[in-house]
Design a protein around this motif. Structure first.
Motif, short mmCIF file in Angstrom:
data_model
loop_
_atom_site.label_atom_id
_atom_site.label_comp_id
_atom_site.label_asym_id
_atom_site.label_seq_id
_atom_site.Cartn_x
_atom_site.Cartn_y
_atom_site.Cartn_z
N GLY A 127 7.69 -15.59 54.77
CA GLY A 127 7.70 -14.68 53.63
C GLY A 127 9.11 -14.38 53.16
O GLY A 127 9.40 -14.34 51.96
N ARG A 128 10.03 -14.18 54.11
CA ARG A 128 11.42 -13.89 53.75
C ARG A 128 12.09 -15.10 53.12
O ARG A 128 12.88 -14.97 52.18
N VAL A 129 11.77 -16.29 53.64
CA VAL A 129 12.33 -17.52 53.07
C VAL A 129 11.83 -17.72 51.64
O VAL A 129 12.60 -18.10 50.75
N LYS A 130 10.55 -17.47 51.40
CA LYS A 130 10.00 -17.62 50.06
C LYS A 130 10.69 -16.67 49.08
O LYS A 130 11.03 -17.06 47.96
N ASP A 131 10.92 -15.44 49.51
CA ASP A 131 11.60 -14.47 48.64
C ASP A 131 13.02 -14.91 48.33
O ASP A 131 13.49 -14.81 47.19
#
Length: 249
Positions: free
Chosen positions: A173-177
């Motif tokens: 999720g953090r990578v996608k953001d």
């Protein structure tokens, strides 16, 4: 590609880690460490227990990781242009982050994050020995502070596979953001798909460029000696990667 800083780094590693250990002791530790990685991945939490395993990791696996990432980022044109900062997630001894930073056409600042205090100290030293600004800190890879701008980048090398599923999902999720806002992200893992059932889902979720890499390997003298003693002797650098680079939306 590697040049004088790589050689100087290896010489410093040798001097430091062989000060209190013999080559035979490091070779025995490398056999045990290789077994942890290849046969008993459930025991990776103990992979850096003891001076012998730490020396084996620093003197053998860290140079391999540097060489792999060096060749990958030089094989992806947009990976090395206008990078101002690199977050080295699960940095280990900092080899992967240093390889990307040293290949850039700028002089990016590095921030390594790892849960192991010994690795953090090694990574900070690695960045310094390559003439790169930055340091590593103790922290959770799943909560690493990823940059969110075009000049930001994150490297996650040989780390996602070692995270438990909840932490892996949180990191995704953090990578996608980060990627959505323009940060470049490079994920590197071994090629064995059976060891990474999450790979396809991450590639789809990120819309990432996917590559498999094979390069001829010429190990420097000491890593080659350790590999032969431990019965490893790789002839190729083999890895796969996911790379995300897009304009922010």
């Amino acid at each position: 590609m590697t040049g004088a800083p790589f050689t100087t780094w290896l010489e410093a590693l040798e001097q430091r880690h062989l000060a209190d250990l013999t080559r035979a002791e490091v070779i025995r530790a490398l056999r045990a460490l290789s077994s942890c990685y290849v046969e008993r991945r459930s025991r990776l939490s103990s992979a850096l227990d003891g001076a012998g395993k730490r020396a084996a990791f620093a003197l053998y696996y860290a140079p391999l990781h540097y060489l792999v990432v060096d060749r990958i980022v030089r094989g992806i044109p947009e990976a090395t242009k206008d990078v101002r900062e690199i977050v080295d997630v699960g940095c280990g001894t900092g080899a992967a982050g240093a390889a990307w930073g040293a290949a850039c056409d700028t002089a990016p600042k590095l921030h390594g994050v790892d849960r192991h205090p010994w690795a953090v100290a090694e990574a900070t030293r690695t960045y310094r020995e390559f003439g790169l600004r930055g340091r590593a800190t103790v922290g959770d890879a799943a909560r690493a502070p990823l940059g969110r701008a075009w000049g930001s980048a994150a490297i996650i090398a040989y780390t996602v596979n070692e995270l438990p599923p909840p932490a892996r999902e949180a990191l995704l999720g953090r990578v996608k953001d980060a990627a959505r806002t323009g940060a470049r992200v490079l994920i590197v893992e071994p090629v064995a798909r059976g060891a990474a059932p999450w790979w396809d889902a991450w590639q789809h979720a990120l819309g990432a460029r996917e590559d498999e890499w094979r390069f001829p390997l010429e190990l420097p003298a000491l890593p080659r000696e350790l590999a032969r003693g431990a019965g490893l002797e790789p002839r190729e650098l083999i890895a796969r990667s996911l790379f995300v680079s897009r304009e922010p939306v």
